[in-house]
Design an enzyme around this catalytic site. Structure first.
Site, mmCIF file in Angstrom:
data_model
loop_
_atom_site.group_PDB
_atom_site.id
_atom_site.type_symbol
_atom_site.label_atom_id
_atom_site.label_comp_id
_atom_site.label_asym_id
_atom_site.label_seq_id
_atom_site.Cartn_x
_atom_site.Cartn_y
_atom_site.Cartn_z
ATOM 1 N N GLU B 14 -20.477 50.275 -26.790
ATOM 2 C CA GLU B 14 -20.609 50.968 -25.342
ATOM 3 C C GLU B 14 -21.347 50.995 -24.713
ATOM 4 O O GLU B 14 -21.820 52.324 -25.434
ATOM 5 C CB GLU B 14 -19.306 50.619 -24.844
ATOM 6 C CG GLU B 14 -18.989 49.865 -23.096
ATOM 7 C CD GLU B 14 -20.098 50.485 -22.471
ATOM 8 O OE1 GLU B 14 -20.560 49.978 -21.495
ATOM 9 O OE2 GLU B 14 -20.559 51.854 -22.409
ATOM 10 N N CYS B 61 -15.661 51.699 -17.628
ATOM 11 C CA CYS B 61 -16.166 50.963 -18.800
ATOM 12 C C CYS B 61 -15.006 50.080 -18.727
ATOM 13 O O CYS B 61 -13.691 49.861 -18.362
ATOM 14 C CB CYS B 61 -16.053 52.441 -19.832
ATOM 15 S SG CYS B 61 -16.309 51.562 -21.787
ATOM 16 N N CYS B 64 -13.235 50.080 -22.695
ATOM 17 C CA CYS B 64 -11.763 50.740 -22.812
ATOM 18 C C CYS B 64 -10.822 51.221 -21.832
ATOM 19 O O CYS B 64 -11.265 52.284 -20.905
ATOM 20 C CB CYS B 64 -12.136 51.964 -23.422
ATOM 21 S SG CYS B 64 -13.285 52.659 -22.603
ATOM 22 N N HIS B 68 -9.606 54.992 -17.591
ATOM 23 C CA HIS B 68 -9.411 55.944 -16.714
ATOM 24 C C HIS B 68 -9.044 55.593 -14.877
ATOM 25 O O HIS B 68 -8.787 56.167 -14.384
ATOM 26 C CB HIS B 68 -11.850 55.529 -16.396
ATOM 27 C CG HIS B 68 -12.721 56.384 -17.411
ATOM 28 N ND1 HIS B 68 -13.206 57.314 -17.820
ATOM 29 C CD2 HIS B 68 -12.770 54.972 -18.112
ATOM 30 C CE1 HIS B 68 -13.790 57.253 -18.303
ATOM 31 N NE2 HIS B 68 -13.961 55.577 -19.311
ATOM 32 N N ARG B 482 -10.589 55.840 -27.345
ATOM 33 C CA ARG B 482 -12.178 56.750 -28.339
ATOM 34 C C ARG B 482 -11.443 58.270 -27.754
ATOM 35 O O ARG B 482 -12.234 59.576 -28.705
ATOM 36 C CB ARG B 482 -13.334 56.791 -27.121
ATOM 37 C CG ARG B 482 -13.800 55.201 -27.864
ATOM 38 C CD ARG B 482 -15.064 54.597 -27.299
ATOM 39 N NE ARG B 482 -14.887 53.153 -27.769
ATOM 40 C CZ ARG B 482 -14.548 52.398 -27.338
ATOM 41 N NH1 ARG B 482 -12.783 52.214 -26.557
ATOM 42 N NH2 ARG B 482 -14.696 51.143 -27.672
ATOM 43 N N SER B 505 -16.693 59.557 -24.956
ATOM 44 C CA SER B 505 -18.265 59.990 -25.374
ATOM 45 C C SER B 505 -19.020 61.169 -24.708
ATOM 46 O O SER B 505 -19.541 61.387 -25.816
ATOM 47 C CB SER B 505 -18.654 58.678 -25.362
ATOM 48 O OG SER B 505 -17.719 57.804 -26.630
ATOM 49 N N CYS B 549 -19.079 55.192 -26.478
ATOM 50 C CA CYS B 549 -18.934 54.229 -25.006
ATOM 51 C C CYS B 549 -19.802 55.346 -24.128
ATOM 52 O O CYS B 549 -18.598 55.622 -23.464
ATOM 53 C CB CYS B 549 -16.826 54.687 -24.907
ATOM 54 S SG CYS B 549 -16.874 53.296 -23.547
ATOM 55 N N CYS B 552 -18.945 55.499 -20.059
ATOM 56 C CA CYS B 552 -17.676 56.338 -19.867
ATOM 57 C C CYS B 552 -18.790 57.811 -19.813
ATOM 58 O O CYS B 552 -18.298 58.092 -19.141
ATOM 59 C CB CYS B 552 -17.164 56.587 -21.198
ATOM 60 S SG CYS B 552 -16.046 54.668 -21.141
#
Lengths: 374, 570
Positions: B14, B61, B64, B68, B482, B505, B549, B552
């Site tokens: 991502e 994101c 995922c 958030h 993640r 990430s 990702c 993010c």
């Protein structure tokens, strides 16, 4: 599908095409079902089914370059949830997706080579799909791929395409990166590449059904569907959510949920008082829904946040504040009154939009009458 | 002679990630991880209603998606001291659980598998032998020779068009691919099956939250989805049954397809159990509360920190020990770029000093990424399924011990194999299986609550801003697919005064810090063998094992009072 209906539809699609799809592992029932659904989504007469079927013949798979800039990959993920046809069918049978960073096997300069190869070989013939907004600040350094700025890539990819589809609200109108104070100078595809032929499919994320319908329309007629003044196809954004809402009768009857989980909320009453922006939003969510027609926000008890409208992050927030009260509201109030009330009530530095004209008047689509005001 | 290469874009992730690596003697000697995109969503959050924050942060994101929302809602609930109803806890656990499960399976098949599986080789497979292989590793029903022949024919027809679309120009035939043709064919079949499966099982998000990606159902104080056995507009017996069916479908696929495939593929790549270890420090916030007391001790995945691979010693996690550096990131701190800052006081002033695009290489001696460098006690930390599973395993979680034990014994390797590229990929499977099994329990508990007439989904006591203190601050955490995700919010006069997110990430992809310590991606790449510099397949293996990702990771902004950018007139 009922048997006789199946038979009727079979007559509309040539035997040769049906046999070819069977060889590729797609049953005639499924193929007819798909053509029928597409024809309906695009509001075409059923006699057009044969033409739809011819258009999606495998040998004519159009090349697609899908680029993402300031996005969250949500529109790509929505694409992977597509059902009619499925993502697998789109990837293997309907399209030739020559560049899509999330799914492609190649990386680095091999990925770049694939993109450049398609731009060169299919100049003016491929479909460009753009996800995410394009930053103009910091000389383009807010988004680079392979060392090139998003703006540079967008001009190249969209400028040489037969047509560009901006997927999601970010690519269509700037979306969340462009929300005040727009820290990166984010702009939409239309703003970034003014000369390109662009259709917007806003939504956060877009509804995959609308993307597949738009692609099939393109394959069938070799042009994009008709759009409104905001560049959105009329087949998907021509009607106000409020007018097609399954809870509309509760609105008309004055039955509102007052709190999340209260008896009215549990009984599916109108969510207006909990902040629903359905009266201000043009999208086919109530009829198409999401994830193969499973649900959509109002059905699941949360108000619409207007996610397909330009600048909704600024004009529709706070999301849980009800649209302003207007006289006579609750009986047959017109959404234009609500719209005007909203402008008056917010009165802030953000761009706000009002609805210029009411529904049930004239023969123009309502969405054409939405005007932007600075 | 050392040579520097750049892999940009890193695909099948991502977001936008670039890796530059210096290769000498067929090995990576040095590596730099750079994120090349920035949006500034925290700046955009400033001044807004804290109850709206989760809609904005969810857009960090779309892969995922939900995570958030969860973290920012918990941050606001922590700040305002809001206790959610038990039904909300259970619905959140189910949504988060299935998010992890679906995300991990997509990662394995669609983002990571092609680093290990050669699609072109699958054309040479014997369908009969493929069926034998499939039946020897699993009871999965789709395993006949006829089935695999059909898949092979479909792939042949596709390849026969000469237009390979997303599979063109890849590293097919690379010497690092080790699977026999039959294993490749089996994996290709499951790649296609997983593509169908993922869109089906994620309908759970639509049922409980209206749609996926970006479900619209979270609320500060609970959830917006009503539950009522006597209503057709709420979660009722029908919908519970449908969710149950989908959860079973999810678990069955994980048990009978994903885990057997993971073990089968891993058995051919055991050399990767000694490659890609990285920093060796692991951080897990813990998540999936098993009761509604609100304490961190009730988490299914326990909270903890492991330093220097010492799993005999799981330390307590203390969020005040987190700081972020921008020494090598394109930001500047008012107090100087050499000093770390805790997220509550975080600042994010963009300061791009890199080359003007288009460019060939970044100046890696200076700032070179849009990701900051988070540190815990000034140490780089790896987060993700490996950290989560290690902390659970080392803390004595019975499920983790049993599944990790099964994986290690099947592969015939010791626990040290976990600290590697292969270990990271295997731990994701363990994590997935644990959650695939647990979500069914949460659905049962929700059903029991409804049966007892407990229908509350939202605590509205502190819904109105008038009930809030003038100033408040909170920390919201979540174990996302993640890894460790933290949001820090400060609320003043009913509006967001500062918002900072330190996401998985960011921990993993961050550049070097003030003292030159590499981030986990960079560290994991050192020593990786590269057979062919033109086709750096091995870089993808290790980087993908982290499941990057990047949208993010680069959220950032804003410290207080940083009115950096002019408002664009629309």
């Amino acid at each position: 599908m009922r048997k006789e209906e199946n038979h009727l539809q079979e007559g509309l699609v040539s035997e040769e095409i049906l046999q070819r799809w069977e060889l590729r592992g797609v049953s005639r029932r499924n193929f007819l079902k798909f053509c029928s659904a597409m024809t309906a989504t695009l509001a075409l007469p059923v006699t057009m089914m044969g033409r739809v079927a011819e258009a999606i013949e495998g040998d004519n798979r159009p090349p697609v370059i899908w680029v993402e800039f300031q996005g969250c990959t949500g529109d790509s993920e929505a694409f992977l949830r597509a059902n009619q046809p499925t993502a697998t069918e789109l990837i293997l049978d309907y399209l030739s997706i020559d560049y899509h960073e999330t799914i492609m096997a190649a990386a680095g300069h091999q990925a770049e080579a694939a993109k450049h190869g398609t731009i060169k070989e299919y100049k003016g013939k491929y479909i460009a799909i753009v996800e995410g907004s394009i930053p103009t600040g910091a000389d383009g350094a807010y988004c680079t791929i392979a060392g090139r700025s998003a703006l540079d890539i967008a001009r190249d990819v969209c400028g040489n395409a037969a047509a560009t589809i901006a997927v999601g609200t970010c690519a269509s109108y700037g979306g969340i990166p462009a929300a005040a104070p727009n820290p990166t100078g984010a702009i939409s595809v239309v703003e970034a590449v003014p000369g390109a032929t662009v259709m917007n499919l806003p939504g956060c994320p877009l509804n995959a059904e609308n993307l597949t319908a738009a692609i099939v329309h393109f394959l069938t007629f070799n042009r994009l569907p008709a759009t409104d003044s905001l560049g959105r196809p009329k087949f998907a954004y021509g009607k106000r959510i409020h007018d097609n809402c399954e809870r509309r009768s509760h609105f008309d009857a004055g039955q509102y949920a007052e709190g999340f989980g209260d008896p009215g909320h549990r009984q599916g009453w109108c969510l207006y008082k909990l902040g629903c922006k359905g009266p201000e939003t043009f999208h086919n969510c109530p009829t198409v829904r999401y994830n193969e027609g499973t649900s959509w926000p109002i059905m699941a008890g949360h108000g619409c946040i207007g996610c397909s409208e330009p600048q909704f992050w600024d004009t529709m927030t706070p999301f849980y504040r009800r649209l302003p009260q207007v006289p006579g509201f609750g009986i047959e109030a017109t959404a234009d009154k609500i719209g005007l009330g909203l402008v008056a009530a917010t009165g802030v530095a953000f761009a706000a939009h009002g609805v210029a004209s009411s529904f049930r008047k004239g023969d123009k689509l309502e969405a054409d009458q939405v005007v932007k005001e600075d | 002679m050392a040579r520097k290469i750049a892999v940009d874009p890193i695909t099948r992730i991502e977001g936008h990630l670039r890796i530059e690596a210096q290769i000498d003697g067929g090995q990576i000697q040095n590596a730099w991880s750079s994120s090349t995109a920035f949006r500034g969503i925290e700046t955009i959050l400033k001044g807004r209603d804290p109850r709206d924050a989760h809609h904005f942060t969810q857009r960090f994101c779309g892969v995922c998606t939900t995570v958030h929302s969860m973290a920012s809602i918990r941050a606001v609930e922590d700040a305002l001291r809001i206790q959610i109803p038990d039904n909300a806890r259970l619905i959140r656990n189910i949504i988060m659980g299935i998010q992890n499960v679906q995300d991990h399976v997509i990662h394995f098949y669609h983002l990571h598998a092609l680093d290990w599986v050669d699609i072109v080789s699958a054309l040479d497979a014997d369908p009969q032998k493929t069926a034998q292989l499939a039946q020897s590793v699993s009871d999965w029903k789709l395993s006949s020779a006829k089935y695999f022949k059909g898949i092979q024919d479909r792939v042949k027809a596709f390849v026969g068009t000469g237009r390979l679309g997303p599979f063109a120009n890849a590293y097919w035939g690379h010497s690092a691919y080790k699977l026999p043709p039959e294993a490749n064919l089996m994996a290709v079949a499951h790649y296609l099956e997983a593509l169908e499966w993922q869109k089906d099982i994620i309908k759970i998000h639509a049922i409980l939250g209206s749609k996926n990606p970006h479900p619209q159902t979270f609320l500060v104080g609970g959830m917006a989805i009503p539950v009522d056995p006597d209503s057709q507009n709420a979660i009722n017996a029908d919908k519970l049954a449908l969710i149950g069916k989908l959860l079973k479908k999810a678990r069955t696929f994980v048990e009978q397809v994903y885990i057997p495939d993971l073990l089968a593929v891993a058995s051919f790549y055991k050399d990767w159990a000694a490659i890609g270890g990285g920093v060796g420090n692991y951080l897990c916030y813990g998540d999936f509360p098993m009761d509604n007391r609100g304490g961190t001790d009730s988490h299914y995945f326990p909270r903890g920190v492991i330093m220097g691979k010492d799993i005999a010693n799981v330390m307590e996690m203390d969020e005040t020990k987190i700081s972020e550096y921008v020494t090598n990131s394109w930001y500047s701190y008012s107090g100087g770029d050499e000093k770390g800052m805790h997220p509550y006081d975080g600042e994010t002033t963009p300061n791009y000093t890199g080359p003007k695009p288009p460019y060939e290489f970044l100046d890696t001696d200076s700032k070179y990424s849009w990701v900051k460098s988070p540190r815990y006690m000034d140490q780089p930390m790896e987060v993700g399924p490996l950290a989560r599973v290690l902390v659970a395993y080392a803390s004595g979680n019975e499920d983790a011990k049993a599944i990790v034990g099964h994986v290690l014994s099947t592969l015939g390797v010791g626990a040290e194999a976990l600290f590697s590229t292969l270990g990271r990929t295997a731990a994701r499977g363990v994590d997935c299986l644990m959650l695939a099994r647990k979500t069914e329990l949460w659905l049962k508990q929700l059903t029991d609550n409804m049966d007892r007439g407990i229908l509350e989904v939202h605590n509205a006591e502190k819904w109105e801003p008038a009930t809030w203190p003038k100033e408040a601050q909170g920390f919201g955490y979540h174990e996302a697919p993640r890894g460790a995700l933290g949001h820090w919010v400060r609320i003043e006069n009913g509006a967001i005064a500062n918002f900072q997110a330190v996401v998985p990430s960011t921990w993993n992809a961050g550049p070097r810090d003030a003292s030159g310590q590499m981030g986990p991606y960079e560290s994991a790449l050192i020593g990786t063998p590269i057979a062919n510099e033109e086709q750096p397949l091995e870089i993808l293996r290790t980087i993908h094992s982290f499941d990057p990702c990047l949208a993010c990771a680069v959220h950032v902004l804003d410290g207080r009072g940083n009115e950096i950018i002019k408002v664009k007139a629309l």
